[in-house]
Design a protein around this motif. Structure first.
Motif, PDB file in Angstrom:
ATOM      1  N   LEU A 167      29.050  44.866  49.097  1.00 50.35           N
ATOM      2  CA  LEU A 167      29.824  43.586  49.523  1.00 50.35           C
ATOM      3  C   LEU A 167      30.117  42.649  48.291  1.00 50.35           C
ATOM      4  O   LEU A 167      31.481  42.399  48.008  1.00 50.35           O
ATOM      5  N   MET A 214      29.947  43.536  44.917  1.00 53.70           N
ATOM      6  CA  MET A 214      30.598  44.132  44.008  1.00 53.70           C
ATOM      7  C   MET A 214      32.114  44.612  44.536  1.00 53.70           C
ATOM      8  O   MET A 214      33.001  44.559  43.687  1.00 53.70           O
ATOM      9  N   GLY A 215      32.266  45.005  45.609  1.00 49.97           N
ATOM     10  CA  GLY A 215      33.526  45.365  46.217  1.00 49.97           C
ATOM     11  C   GLY A 215      34.463  44.016  46.178  1.00 49.97           C
ATOM     12  O   GLY A 215      35.509  44.435  45.751  1.00 49.97           O
ATOM     13  N   THR A 216      33.928  42.960  46.591  1.00 50.37           N
ATOM     14  CA  THR A 216      34.888  41.752  46.575  1.00 50.37           C
ATOM     15  C   THR A 216      35.239  41.285  45.101  1.00 50.37           C
ATOM     16  O   THR A 216      36.567  41.166  44.944  1.00 50.37           O
ATOM     17  N   ASN A 218      37.966  43.685  44.236  1.00 52.46           N
ATOM     18  CA  ASN A 218      39.354  43.248  44.868  1.00 52.46           C
ATOM     19  C   ASN A 218      39.741  42.182  44.287  1.00 52.46           C
ATOM     20  O   ASN A 218      41.239  42.298  44.088  1.00 52.46           O
ATOM     21  N   ILE A 219      39.137  41.259  44.040  1.00 51.12           N
ATOM     22  CA  ILE A 219      39.805  39.792  43.289  1.00 51.12           C
ATOM     23  C   ILE A 219      40.206  40.175  41.958  1.00 51.12           C
ATOM     24  O   ILE A 219      41.110  40.013  41.637  1.00 51.12           O
ATOM     25  N   SER A 241      41.483  43.234  41.020  1.00 57.73           N
ATOM     26  CA  SER A 241      42.488  44.037  40.817  1.00 57.73           C
ATOM     27  C   SER A 241      43.579  43.111  41.253  1.00 57.73           C
ATOM     28  O   SER A 241      45.034  43.425  40.977  1.00 57.73           O
ATOM     29  N   GLN A 242      43.467  42.448  42.419  1.00 59.59           N
ATOM     30  CA  GLN A 242      44.578  41.425  42.724  1.00 59.59           C
ATOM     31  C   GLN A 242      45.044  40.820  41.554  1.00 59.59           C
ATOM     32  O   GLN A 242      46.396  40.608  41.304  1.00 59.59           O
ATOM     33  N   ALA A 243      44.249  39.938  41.032  1.00 62.90           N
ATOM     34  CA  ALA A 243      44.987  39.183  39.742  1.00 62.90           C
ATOM     35  C   ALA A 243      45.428  40.137  38.553  1.00 62.90           C
ATOM     36  O   ALA A 243      46.584  39.783  38.356  1.00 62.90           O
ATOM     37  N   VAL A 291      46.776  43.061  38.980  1.00 65.02           N
ATOM     38  CA  VAL A 291      47.791  43.778  39.282  1.00 65.02           C
ATOM     39  C   VAL A 291      49.238  42.707  39.100  1.00 65.02           C
ATOM     40  O   VAL A 291      50.307  43.072  38.765  1.00 65.02           O
ATOM     41  N   VAL A 292      48.999  41.399  39.983  1.00 66.79           N
ATOM     42  CA  VAL A 292      50.051  40.471  39.971  1.00 66.79           C
ATOM     43  C   VAL A 292      50.362  40.234  38.486  1.00 66.79           C
ATOM     44  O   VAL A 292      51.470  39.887  38.043  1.00 66.79           O
ATOM     45  N   GLU A 321      44.899  31.445  38.556  1.00 67.90           N
ATOM     46  CA  GLU A 321      44.171  32.541  39.179  1.00 67.90           C
ATOM     47  C   GLU A 321      42.682  31.731  39.504  1.00 67.90           C
ATOM     48  O   GLU A 321      42.083  32.234  40.570  1.00 67.90           O
ATOM     49  N   VAL A 376      42.726  29.767  42.678  1.00 60.86           N
ATOM     50  CA  VAL A 376      42.856  30.682  43.783  1.00 60.86           C
ATOM     51  C   VAL A 376      41.599  31.300  44.337  1.00 60.86           C
ATOM     52  O   VAL A 376      41.115  31.236  45.375  1.00 60.86           O
ATOM     53  N   ASN A 431      39.569  30.653  47.792  1.00 63.10           N
ATOM     54  CA  ASN A 431      39.416  31.713  48.571  1.00 63.10           C
ATOM     55  C   ASN A 431      37.696  32.124  48.812  1.00 63.10           C
ATOM     56  O   ASN A 431      37.266  32.384  49.571  1.00 63.10           O
ATOM     57  N   LEU A 448      35.911  32.505  52.153  1.00 61.76           N
ATOM     58  CA  LEU A 448      35.392  33.626  52.218  1.00 61.76           C
ATOM     59  C   LEU A 448      33.775  33.295  52.541  1.00 61.76           C
ATOM     60  O   LEU A 448      32.957  34.104  53.244  1.00 61.76           O
TER      61      LEU A 448
END
Lengths: 455, 455
Positions: free
Chosen positions: B324, B326-328, B331-332, B334-336, B338-339, B361, B364, B368, B372
């Motif tokens: 959990l 590591m996955g989050t 995600n975070i 790669s969101q930052a 990629v944008v 970032e 944010v 979040n 979360l």
């Protein structure tokens, strides 16, 4: 008039700020004169509100309108608030209809209603027509201005029309030819006006094989038509084949940037809206749904793992490789999904051959699985000197990759067939479901292994 | 000549196959006549080799050349093998120089040398010049054909030039004006040839503020110039400002598709080359480097986890949440990333304000993270009735997200400053390093928590 290909914007801004401070309007005018509207837009966005208005007024209506269409939506909204309704109306009058509509729809409803009421009737009706089309269809991006003559016209008639409308329409590529009902019959390129004698009837020299864009075509498909046929402008027709507008390729470039941003945003688990420069709260809001979905998936993972508590406790070593198997499953799934989604977007996948596409991903997964698995086996053997564990991991990795590739490739194809945007499949959804499946496969195999080997 | 906006290609293919079988060349010719070269290309790609050659020959050299430029690289290479060198040479003669160069560089070296030697000298020299430019710069995508007159010319001279070169150059937008050294001085739009009297000197009516593309400009930047200035064609100049070619917007659309595919492929951890339809072995090869890098990262993870073996054994529950966190983090990050990469590609980030972008970032991530984390706390409390564990997870999640966002946003900005393509940062590299950092933070906090609470 020597100047570099593109001006150094920060430099220009500095000079313009100085001139504004001094109040030297003449020098300011001279500074602005050689600039392209798109460059002035860059400058204006960096100025304070009051100064923005000063610059716009100095430009005169026509150029100010051009600049306004180049300003991004956020800055544009702020700037419009500083102008009187009358000023906005006269700027709108100078714009191509598609840009005018974009600006009207960006205004708050009370303001846009007031401004629409102030427009001359012809223009109001034209804009209202455009406002009715869906934003992301051909109707939503076209401009209604286009040059058309009747089939009975001559080249000279077309030339006269071009001369008369010089100021209103930019980037004329073709003069369209319509019949008495407005049905599009052909087109004459501007270049042909020069090549043919003035008294030649357009009906004789026109091209009749036109690519026509139906008004309800999705903008992404319109873009792929432009990409395929290499045209600079295409006519838009209604259901009865009547000419109702045209789309120019510069609008298509914007569409392509938008669609690529949208796809990329989906992959990253966010929304296209956040690219640009919105507030942290907006960004947070556009990312949270994905993160919550991901979190819930990961909690299901945790619950699943807790059911294997005994296996983990007897052989903690097994737990060390959980992230590895889950991570690889996620990577494989998203590689397959992203590539399939991109191929669908570019029209590269023949839907009839979807099965073959999935099969290919499975072959790739097996190939890569065997290679990666061997690598993993070798490293684990060197580290723990445990060939049994290495073998378990090898078998698990191949199985997990196989299943992940299947899901990654087939879900987008399935969504596409169900007419749902397949890009959804590239977000955290596939990653998380692959995580869970990867974990389940590994833990099942691991438990079986523990029961076999003892511990 | 009524036909739908775009023909139904599978239908056309079926009809053409029948006609080829019957050998009815006349009907086949009639079937091909109304089709756009891009549609014929679609048809040809679906036929067998022998039939492809029959269709091409039936079209005549000029149209066959147009069709050939529309065929994708894989099918094109196969088709060229079926033609004699002489046939290839005469087709190349009919193409714009940029397309001819693309085809020559797709041929195997022996063949391309033989064919170059067979070309007329003028053409050979022109193509060799183009072959020297880097493929992904302005020089690599421009065509050398462009219409230019001297400053002393009149409108009538320009009209004569346009008439004479009607067949050679397509999509003429502007006639360029150069001085005696070939230096680009201005341009006259085709439309202006109609609007001004024939005896007007071009020097008087020409636009002098031109956007000029330096020949060594990167193609992605060229695309953004087109996006910004809404032009259909732009002149390319050398270091001395001499006109050496032009780029048309249809080539830019191809560039944009290619660049978007490239960025998307990086995000997915693969290469642009695999989009299309290559063999499984090619796909496997383009993905393996990423997967191996990912695997090595994950093995480091496993080794790191093994160092916390004791903590995990005393409180197995803690291990359930490793994926959990590591996955989050992944995600975070790669969101930052990629944008930020997308914003850099679109020129939306002012490099001077990079620090502010990272800070945003972080805000944010905190926002979040708190939300979360609360959700996680609530769910874990309901599941295990353990507020201590919930609190540990909440704190861990916020810390992990904070660090992941910092890395995700700052690495692409750093790469950009170092003149490395920031898209690299969106691949598995950032995900894997965020995984490791996420794990380290969580295990450190968890070990501290275990020592505090006992177990």
């Amino acid at each position: 008039m020597d100047r570099p290909s593109t001006p150094d914007i920060p430099d220009v801004i500095a000079r313009i700020r100085q001139l504004l401070e001094k109040g030297d309007m003449e020098a300011l005018s001279a500074e602005l004169k050689p600039l392209h509207p798109a460059d002035i837009a860059d400058v204006v966005q960096d100025l304070d509100g009051g100064d923005q208005v000063v610059v716009l007024k100095l430009l005169g209506n026509e150029r100010a309108a051009e600049v306004l269409t180049e300003i991004d939506e956020f800055s544009g909204q702020a700037l419009l608030k500083l102008l009187t309704d009358r000023e906005v109306v006269s700027l709108l009058g100078e714009m191509p209809s598609d840009d005018a509509v974009d600006i009207i729809s960006s205004l708050p409803p009370e303001k846009s209603e007031k401004i629409e009421a102030m427009l001359p009737q012809v223009e109001r009706e034209r804009l209202q027509e455009l406002l009715e089309f869906e934003e992301d269809t051909a109707g939503g991006i076209m401009e209604v201005e286009s040059l058309a003559v009747r089939e009975s016209a001559t080249i000279q008639d077309a030339i006269t029309l071009v001369r008369e409308s010089a100021d209103e329409i930019e980037n004329v590529q073709k003069i369209y030819v319509v019949d008495q009902h407005g049905v599009l019959k052909g087109a004459v390129a501007v270049l042909d006006l020069i090549r043919h004698p003035p008294d030649a009837p357009v009906a004789e020299v026109m091209m009749t094989h036109l690519i026509k864009i139906p008004v309800d075509m999705d903008q992404e498909e319109v873009a792929s038509q432009f990409g395929k046929y290499d045209e600079f402008a295409l006519p838009v027709v209604d259901k009865k084949e009547r000419l109702i507008g045209r789309i120019t390729v510069d609008d298509i470039i914007d569409v392509m940037e938008e669609e690529a941003s949208e796809d990329i945003a989906w992959i990253a688990g966010t929304r296209e809206e956040e690219i640009g420069d919105p507030s942290p709260i907006r960004i947070s809001r556009s990312r949270l749904p994905w993160l919550v979905a991901g979190l819930i998936g990961e909690i299901l993972n945790a619950i699943l793992m807790s059911r294997y508590e005994v296996s983990i406790q007897t052989a903690v070593t097994l737990a060390f490789f959980i992230p590895l198997l889950m991570g690889t499953a996620g990577n494989i799934g998203s590689q397959a999904a992203v590539v399939v989604v991109r191929e669908l977007a570019l029209g590269e996948i023949d839907v009839g051959h979807a099965g073959r596409r999935v099969l290919k991903e499975l072959v790739v997964a097996l190939l890569n699985g065997v290679i990666l698995g061997f690598l993993l086996f070798a490293i684990v053997y060197l580290w723990r000197r445990d060939p049994g564990l290495g073998g378990l991991l090898w078998v698990s990795l191949v199985s997990v990759m196989f299943v992940a590739a299947f899901i990654g490739a087939s879900v987008p194809l399935l969504l596409h067939r169900l007419k749902v945007d397949p890009a959804i499949a590239t977000g955290p959804f596939i990653t998380v479901s692959n995580d869970i499946i990867g974990l389940a496969i590994y833990m099942t195999l691991a438990t079986y292994y523990v029961s076999l080997v003892g511990s």
